[in-house]
Enzyme design. Structure first.
Site, mmCIF file in Angstrom:
data_model
loop_
_atom_site.group_PDB
_atom_site.id
_atom_site.type_symbol
_atom_site.label_atom_id
_atom_site.label_comp_id
_atom_site.label_asym_id
_atom_site.label_seq_id
_atom_site.Cartn_x
_atom_site.Cartn_y
_atom_site.Cartn_z
ATOM 1 C CB ALA A 199 -4.923 2.034 -7.747
ATOM 2 N NE ARG A 200 1.640 -1.741 -9.728
ATOM 3 C CZ ARG A 200 2.011 -2.695 -9.090
ATOM 4 N NH1 ARG A 200 2.351 -2.893 -7.637
ATOM 5 N NH2 ARG A 200 1.874 -4.212 -9.539
ATOM 6 N N GLY A 201 0.216 3.236 -5.256
ATOM 7 C CA GLY A 201 0.435 4.526 -4.660
ATOM 8 C C GLY A 201 1.889 4.229 -3.809
ATOM 9 N NE ARG A 202 3.040 8.901 0.655
ATOM 10 C CZ ARG A 202 2.530 9.827 -0.041
ATOM 11 N NH1 ARG A 202 2.838 10.928 -0.876
ATOM 12 N NH2 ARG A 202 1.105 10.256 0.462
ATOM 13 C CG PHE A 203 2.323 4.451 2.197
ATOM 14 C CD1 PHE A 203 3.560 4.424 2.791
ATOM 15 C CD2 PHE A 203 1.270 5.787 2.368
ATOM 16 C CE1 PHE A 203 3.798 5.745 3.278
ATOM 17 C CE2 PHE A 203 1.876 6.822 3.066
ATOM 18 C CZ PHE A 203 3.160 6.866 3.410
ATOM 19 N N GLY A 204 1.857 1.216 -1.271
ATOM 20 C CA GLY A 204 1.498 -0.058 -1.694
ATOM 21 C C GLY A 204 0.423 -0.244 -2.832
ATOM 22 C CG ASP A 322 -1.914 12.236 0.590
ATOM 23 O OD1 ASP A 322 -1.642 13.306 -0.161
ATOM 24 O OD2 ASP A 322 -1.476 11.063 0.317
#
EC number: 2.7.11.30
Length: 513
Positions: A199-204, A322
């Protein structure tokens, strides 16, 4: 008289230096560039906002190479509190012929231009005669300068030690565990192999990795997102954070050197992934919905609770900030656990909650008061913001449940039907705040007794009036009661059918208890 004049001049220089420090420019934004953007799966270039603690200074940096006279930029972006960057308005590399050029500066976008000015040794002219110094002045000079130099070195070393200690905790893997399983050894002693990006997210990004004979999840933050990594590590390290419905924390590490530092957070790995991923590929039965919703509510209720007197200390109340289906992970038996504490706030008696910027989180899940920028910065206000988002996650579960007679919709994010997949802040304000709209609760859901009660619970979670919202503990109790009630109704229906077919009278259910 000459010595007194020199002393006065030195005091004047120190005063000027102090004034320059007080008048420094604040760094808010920097030019961003990443030559390895394809490999790192990031943007190639742009403008990067700089975040950090209020008591620490922020800088911009640039790194580049000079290959046969051709300048190749490696990276540009925000840089953390570094004494070597203090009061530098221009980005200038002064080292003589480095392999990789590096410079840092203070001021918005100051790394847009960068320079290389190597320091040159200046030969002092010898033509002018040297004025002999008085013996007393020389004695004082030779006595005081070494002492002052040693004092400066000691103070600077102590400052660097404190700065480094606060920036990177020396022991990043917990050595004490309040209960089973026993504490793990330091991560550095175990081989950790990254296998694939999940997975990819806002912080890494999140990797599936192998640690000895078990799979773990490794969340990798770039150095620019140190604040999020450190906040998540600190939340996981609080007393009482071992809970079945909170993602299990294993350890944290800093990997790499110099400018290529990555920050790792190691947690338990769950093959089913996030609730978002699961609902995209699967529908859920009524019992599965109840189990997921109940364990999710239990985890959030525990997170929100202030619990003194635990074996390992006092667990403060924590606001997640969040909550969304992407941050709810599912174990193999569909038990939910809450993850991603990069924005979380802890509330300790007599202490500041820390960084309380109002508009944080994912826009789609922002409560009306967050979208309006009208937050009451008190503990209960932040907990109610979590509950609004939880109402949206419960709606996502309901939209993929097979309990009602109607068709099951394709998976959609909250408000995706109203404003699409990439809403702006203005879109969300218009729909949620001004029009007071919420995702549609289908009419067919009301025909199932349990789904009808769930719809009522959802509406009380996302109520426009924050003070009218349910608590996480109340949601958990309601779901337990919903499941019990629907099981009783189902059992009574079966009893009625059997009675009609066999013509045998069964005692009412109450008499058999």
């Amino acid at each position: 008289m000459g010595a007194a004049t020199k002393l006065a001049f030195a005091v004047f220089l120190i005063s000027c230096s102090s004034g320059a420090i007080l008048g420094r420019s604040e760094t808010q934004e920097c030019i961003y560039y990443n030559a390895n953007w394809e490999k790192d799966k990031t943007n190639r270039s742009g403008i990067e906002p700089c975040y950090g603690d209020k008591d620490k200074r922020r800088h911009c940096f640039a790194t580049w190479k000079n290959i046969s006279g051709s300048i190749e930029i490696v990276k540009q972006g925000c840089w953390l509190d570094d004494i070597n960057c203090y009061d530098r308005n221009d980005c200038i590399e002064k080292k003589d012929s480095p392999e990789v050029f590096f410079c840092c500066c203070e001021g918005n976008m100051c790394n847009e231009r960068f320079f290389y000015f190597p320091e040159m040794e200046v030969t002092q002219p010898t033509s002018n005669p040297v004025t002999p110094k008085p013996p007393l002045f020389n004695t004082l000079l030779y006595s005081l300068v070494p002492i002052m130099g040693i004092a400066v070195i000691v103070l600077f070393s102590f400052w660097m030690y404190r700065h480094h200690k606060l920036a990177y905790p020396p022991v990043l893997v917990p050595t004490q565990d309040p209960g089973p399983p026993p504490p793990s050894p330091l991560m550095g002693l175990k081989p950790l192999q990254l296998l694939e990006i999940k997975a990819r997210g806002r912080f890494g990004c999140v990797w599936k990795a192998q640690l000895l004979n078990e799979y773990v999840a490794v969340k990798i933050f770039p150095i620019q997102d140190k604040q999020s990594w450190q906040n998540e590590y600190e939340i996981y390290s609080l007393p009482g954070m071992k809970h079945d419905n909170i993602l299990q924390f294993i350890g944290a590490e800093k990997r790499g050197t110099s400018i290529d530092v990555d920050l790792w957070l190691i947690t338990a790995f769950h093959e089913k992934g996030s609730l978002t991923d699961f609902l995209k590929a699967n529908v859920v039965s009524w019992n599965e919905l109840c189990h997921i919703a109940q364990t999710m509510a239990r985890g959030l209720a525990y997170l929100h609770e202030d619990i003194p007197g635990l074996k390992d200390g006092h667990k403060p109340a924590i606001s997640h900030r969040d909550i969304k289906s992407k941050n709810v992970l599912l174990k193999n038996n569909l038990t939910a656990c809450i993850a991603d504490f990069g924005l979380a706030l802890k509330f300790e008696a007599g202490k500041s909650a820390g960084d309380t910027h109002g508009q944080v989180g994912t826009r789609r899940y922002m409560a009306p008061e967050v979208l309006e920028g009208a937050i009451n910065f008190q503990r209960d206000a932040f907990l109610r913001i979590d509950m609004y988002a939880m109402g949206l996650v419960l709606w996502e579960l309901a939209s993929r449940c097979t309990a009602s007679d109607g068709p099951v919709d394709e998976y959609m994010l909250p408000f995706e039907e109203e404003i699409g997949q990439h809403p702006s802040l203005e879109d969300m304000q218009e729909v949620v705040v001004h029009k007071k709209k919420r995702p549609v609760l289908r009419e067919c859901w009301q025909k199932h007794s349990g789904m009808a009660m769930l719809c009522e619970t959802i509406e009380e979670c996302w109520d426009h009036d924050a003070e009218a919202r349910l608590s996480a503990g109340c949601v958990e109790e309601r779901i337990i009661q919903m499941q019990k009630l629907t099981n009783i109704i189902t059992t009574e229906d079966i009893v009625t059918v059997v009675t009609m077919v066999t013509n045998v009278d069964f005692p009412p259910k109450e008499s058999s208890l």
